[in-house]
Design an enzyme around this catalytic site. Structure first.
Site, short mmCIF file in Angstrom:
data_model
loop_
_atom_site.label_atom_id
_atom_site.label_comp_id
_atom_site.label_asym_id
_atom_site.label_seq_id
_atom_site.Cartn_x
_atom_site.Cartn_y
_atom_site.Cartn_z
N LYS A 115 6.68 -10.74 -5.28
CA LYS A 115 6.07 -9.43 -5.49
C LYS A 115 6.78 -8.77 -6.67
CE LYS A 115 4.66 -6.10 -2.07
NZ LYS A 115 5.00 -5.63 -0.72
N GLY A 123 2.06 -3.29 -7.94
CA GLY A 123 2.15 -4.37 -8.91
C GLY A 123 1.39 -5.59 -8.40
N GLY A 134 -1.83 -4.80 -6.06
CA GLY A 134 -1.82 -3.55 -5.31
C GLY A 134 -1.21 -2.44 -6.13
N GLY A 135 -1.03 -1.31 -5.50
CA GLY A 135 -0.51 -0.14 -6.19
C GLY A 135 0.87 -0.37 -6.78
N GLY A 161 -2.54 -11.40 -5.03
CA GLY A 161 -3.13 -10.08 -4.81
C GLY A 161 -2.54 -9.06 -5.76
N ASP A 211 1.84 1.43 9.56
CA ASP A 211 0.64 0.92 8.90
C ASP A 211 0.19 -0.40 9.52
OD1 ASP A 211 -1.43 1.10 7.19
OD2 ASP A 211 -0.34 0.39 5.43
N VAL A 267 1.29 -9.70 -6.67
CA VAL A 267 1.93 -10.70 -5.82
C VAL A 267 1.48 -12.09 -6.25
CG1 VAL A 267 2.30 -11.49 -3.47
CG2 VAL A 267 1.89 -9.08 -3.90
#
Ligand SMILES: *[C@@H]1O[C@H](CO)[C@@H](O)[C@H](O)[C@H]1NC(C)=O
Ligand SMILES: *[C@@H]1O[C@H](CO)[C@@H](O)[C@H](O)[C@H]1NC(C)=O
Ligand SMILES: *[C@@H]1O[C@H](CO)[C@@H](O)[C@H](O)[C@H]1NC(C)=O
Length: 840
Positions: free
Chosen positions: A527, A511, A508-509, A506, A623, A513
């Protein structure tokens, strides 16, 4: 007589026809306020007329007494900056709105010299009812001498207020304001987050224009744009000037299709283009790249305009477009538009991955023979964050001054009360710093919380709120006993096969994974953060210290880290079955049984219960959602991201979409009303998760009819009618014990209570879910007729259980931290004695 009638009808028809034609010709905004503030006469600017702000009958200023006027005739940069209204207190303009929906809000600022106030150091904060537009802006640290800002606000009532808030000892001011309707079709609710995620909910947000570029073309202003927009030339943003060549045709040859109109962008935009510098020569394998600075804490809406005005024939232009490093491959304008000189546009959502720049590139598609690539226009708009702000992390409620109607007397009381509190706080602070200063104290005042290392704006919001509330709690010392394992960069490279793209789980903001395998065969999720500043490294260390202390069977655990070569890499246990959400909907994975779902919910509840009560300091996850509950190879649920970032260490390509949709769908309504974050906010979000698990649909689905959009509202209306089974996953119908379902529904309902105080603790939720599971297991074990198992089990009255329930949760609350297995065993042992008839 008859002839007269016919003539009349004929004239009426012609008039009607004319009316239709003229209303088609260009968009006429229902609301159109162009105001010059503080001026006594009309001002004409860029072909539009601005009226004095107080002359409009449908615009009101709520407190004229706290404003005064400054004018300056000589060297204002444009006529519109010649006058200003200055505010000494917070003052609102109220606009009557005829037509709900999107509106431009444009604000013009120029710190007029010699106005009697130092406007250059004035601090500007501007909010609407719901959104923060500017927060503490001052011209002192701004390069230009005047400023113009354009926002898009979705107005959902029949008025809009703009409040100008001066900060202490300063004033606020504004020179001109525009509030103008936007055509309904202009802005979408959905856009594409590359590579392939649809992000929706955009129309609910506030937007701010940060770039609007007319590629290869001249500056366009309100004179040339029916919606009053300004389009800038792109050359200054080109990464390599010579890489691009401009080209233009006559604007009148642009052929708008049904789906694009001059309101989308004027024909001047489509009639000019940047293409590849030395297109169609032998070795033209390069990209044309624009580099645009953006605030890394926000996510952006991008609209890219194309129009093939360079090709001689159809099907000779196929190219790739990139946003950062994500590709929108094989753009074939001929097949998208069916013709040359036909406009086309595409909407995207992207962020800068913390780098502070968006790079947009076009380049040839290796698979096609064509060697050119083009772009005609590019719009980039900032999207409001979870605090509903476009500037910083404070929501409107924090910025508005308290409605004070205090007498002198109460002022004194309040004053002395503040004094006492301040002294107390200082004593505590002093004590803390003195005591903790000796131990290893982290730099950030709020670092005791599991802060997101690569946090985006959403998480930052919450973080700042908590740190304000928590005050002195910062002094908990972190004994760095066990920091997890240190990995060398080489080990990480080996584990991930040099960060092989095929092992990417994946993006994301923070960096990327990757899935990795250690030498001993252990599967891990790696990550890798983007390179960051000194401060980033400090936070990184704090995170590792913090996370190493949280160990629980139902929390995804950190195995180790690597900080060699200024890398910031975290290594987590690998969760083979990915996020819970992907087992509920949107994929082809097999359906989960009711029992599986209950077990997963129980696992997640147990993880959260531990966060809330297990550690020395209660930790609020902040979250909770179905993408942050991960499943291992045995479908054991583990809560992820309880400290690091928005995007979990497993498959999660929906970073942006969860940032936008997820947060709104899961957010505790009380948190926004009262700005107090408690464990009960997690309980609310968990209630949303429960409904999602039962109904297998997203928390927020804007495509559905209004009343169904929000699962919390929708499911609650059915739960209150006792008819939750009507909207549950059809795969479960007839396969669920009705008592178990009822217990589950009741639990979710309690979690979703309006007020935090009415919601159960996570411990109680856990117990109720255990109960629902027992009901289900017993009904299948004993093949009990379903309709006979309502509120009690085998003669044991419910009340007994609930009394017991309370005592158990009290015991749990006092349990030692890391002892979850023992605790679980104890709970279920007692439980099975109570409810399992065979055990008695
Ligand atoms: C187009 O390209 C020419 C040559 O590089 C340059 O002089 C001109 O300013 C460009 N025009 C626009 C509108 O970018
Ligand atoms: C913009 O509009 C003005 C006035 O209508 C016109 O003179 C000018 O040529 C236009 N410029 C462009 C680039 O369209
Ligand atoms: C163009 O840019 C993309 C994204 O950065 C990159 O992956 C690609 O290799 C570049 N193409 C060329 C020919 O440089």
């Amino acid at each position: 007589m008859k002839i007269v009638k016919w003539v009349f009808l004929f004239i009426a028809l012609i008039l009607f026809g004319l009316f239709i034609c003229s209303s088609n010709a260009s968009f006429i905004p229902a609301d159109s306020y162009l105001l010059t503030c503080g001026s006594k006469q009309n001002i004409s600017f860029q072909g539009q007329t601005y009226l004095p702000d107080l002359e409009h009958s449908s615009v009101k200023l709520n407190s004229q007494a706290n404003s005064f006027v400054a004018t300056y005739n000589s060297s204002a940069p444009f006529p519109i900056y010649q006058s200003a209204r200055i505010f000494t207190r917070s003052v609102s303009y109220e606009f009557d709105i005829k037509q709900k929906g999107h509106h431009w809000v444009r604000l013009y600022f120029y710190p007029i010299p010699n106005s009697g106030h130092d406007l250059k150091s004035a601090s500007l904060t501007v909010v609407t009812e719901n959104f923060v537009l500017l927060n503490n802006f001052t011209f002192e640290n701004y390069k230009g001498s005047y400023m113009w800002r354009e926002f898009v606000i979705n107005v959902d009532s029949d008025s809009l207020s703009l409040t100008f808030i001066p900060s202490n000892n300063s004033v606020a001011f504004v020179n001109a304001i525009e509030v103008v309707s936007i055509p309904v079709e202009l802005l979408p609710d959905q856009a594409l987050s590359l590579p392939s995620t649809a992000v929706s909910g955009i129309s609910e947000l506030a937007l701010e224009t940060v770039y609007r570029l007319n590629m290869g073309g001249p500056l366009l202003t309100a004179r040339n744009d029916t919606l009053g927009r300004i389009w800038q030339n792109d050359v200054q943003y080109l990464h390599v000037n010579s890489s691009a060549a401009n080209f233009s045709i006559s604007p009148s040859t642009i052929k708008y299709p049904a789906t694009v109109s001059p309101e989308t962008a004027p024909n001047w935009v489509y009639a000019t283009v940047e293409s590849m510098g030395d297109a169609n020569v032998a070795d033209s394998n390069f990209n044309v790249t624009w580099v645009l600075n953006v605030d890394p804490d926000f996510t952006y809406f991008l609209r890219v305009h194309f129009c093939d005005i360079v090709s001689k024939s159809l099907n000779s232009l196929v190219f790739n477009m990139y946003i950062n490093s994500d590709v929108w491959p094989s753009v074939d304008l001929s097949s998208l538009t069916g013709g040359l000189a036909v406009p086309y546009y595409k909407d995207f959502v992207a962020n800068s991955s913390d780098s502070g720049v968006l790079t947009i590139s076009i380049g040839p598609d290796a698979a096609a023979d064509a060697d050119n690539a083009i772009m005609n226009g590019l719009e980039i708009m900032k999207m409001s964050n979870e605090a509903r702000s476009l500037d910083g992390v404070s929501p409107v409620e924090h910025l508005l001054p308290p409605r004070a109607t205090k007498t002198k007397h109460t002022a004194i009381i309040i004053g002395s009360a503040i004094g006492v509190v301040a002294v107390a706080v200082m004593i505590v602070l002093f004590y803390c710093c003195f005591v903790c200063g000796k131990s290893k104290t982290p730099q950030q005042p709020h670092s005791w919380l599991p802060l997101p290392l690569y946090g985006n704006s959403l998480t930052l919001t919450k973080m700042s709120t908590v740190s304000q509330k928590s005050g002195t709690a910062s002094c908990i010392s972190l004994t760095s006993t066990n920091l997890g394992r240190f990995f060398s960069f080489q080990e990480i490279m080996d584990a991930t096969n040099k960060f092989d793209e095929s092992s990417l789980l994946g993006v994301g903001g923070f960096g990327r994974v990757y899935k990795g395998t250690l030498e001993d065969g252990t599967k891990v999720a790696v990550k890798r953060g983007n390179p960051r500043s000194e401060q980033g490294i400090a936070e990184f260390r704090t995170e590792i210290e913090m996370l190493s202390k949280l160990r629980h069977r139902h929390l995804v655990s950190l195995i180790g880290y690597c900080d060699e070569r200024s890398e910031m890499i975290l290594v987590y246990e690998y969760m083979a079955n990915g996020p819970l959400r992907s087992h509920l909907y949107g994929t082809d994975l097999p359906h989960l049984s009711w029992k599986q779902r209950l077990e997963i919910c129980i696992g997640a509840a147990r993880g959260l219960h531990y966060l809330h009560t297990g550690a020395t300091q209660s930790i609020i996850h902040r979250d909770v959602k179905t993408t942050n509950i991960l499943l291992d190879e045995n479908f054991v649920a583990k809560v992820a991201d309880f400290g690091l970032s928005k995007t979990g260490p497993a498959i999660d390509q929906t970073h942006v979409s969860t940032a936008v949709k997820g947060s709104f769908g899961y957010l505790d309504p009380e948190y926004f009303r009262r700005q107090q974050l408690t464990e009960k906010s997690d309980v609310y979000s968990f209630g949303v998760v429960l409904m999602e698990v039962l109904c297998t649909r997203p928390a927020l689905n804007p495509v559905l009819p209004r009343e169904q959009v929000n699962i919390a509202e929708w499911a609650m209306t059915w739960q209150k009618k006792g008819m939750l089974d009507q909207i549950m996953d059809s795969n479960l119908v007839g396969k669920v014990n009705s008592a178990s379902l009822k217990k589950f529904g009741d639990t979710a309902e309690k979690c979703l209570a309006e007020y935090g105080a009415d919601r159960p603790s996570m411990g109680d939720v856990l117990w109720n879910l255990e109960y629902a599971l027992q009901l289900e297991e017993m009904s299948s074990a004993l093949a009990e007729p379903e309709d006979n198992s309502t509120n009690h089990i085998q003669g044991l009255p419910l009340t007994t259980l609930e009394q017991f329930d309370n005592s158990v949760s009290m015991i749990n609350g006092g349990h030692p931290a890391n002892d979850d297995d023992a605790e679980d065993a104890a709970t279920s042992a007692v439980f099975s004695q109570l409810v399992n008839p065979r055990g008695r």
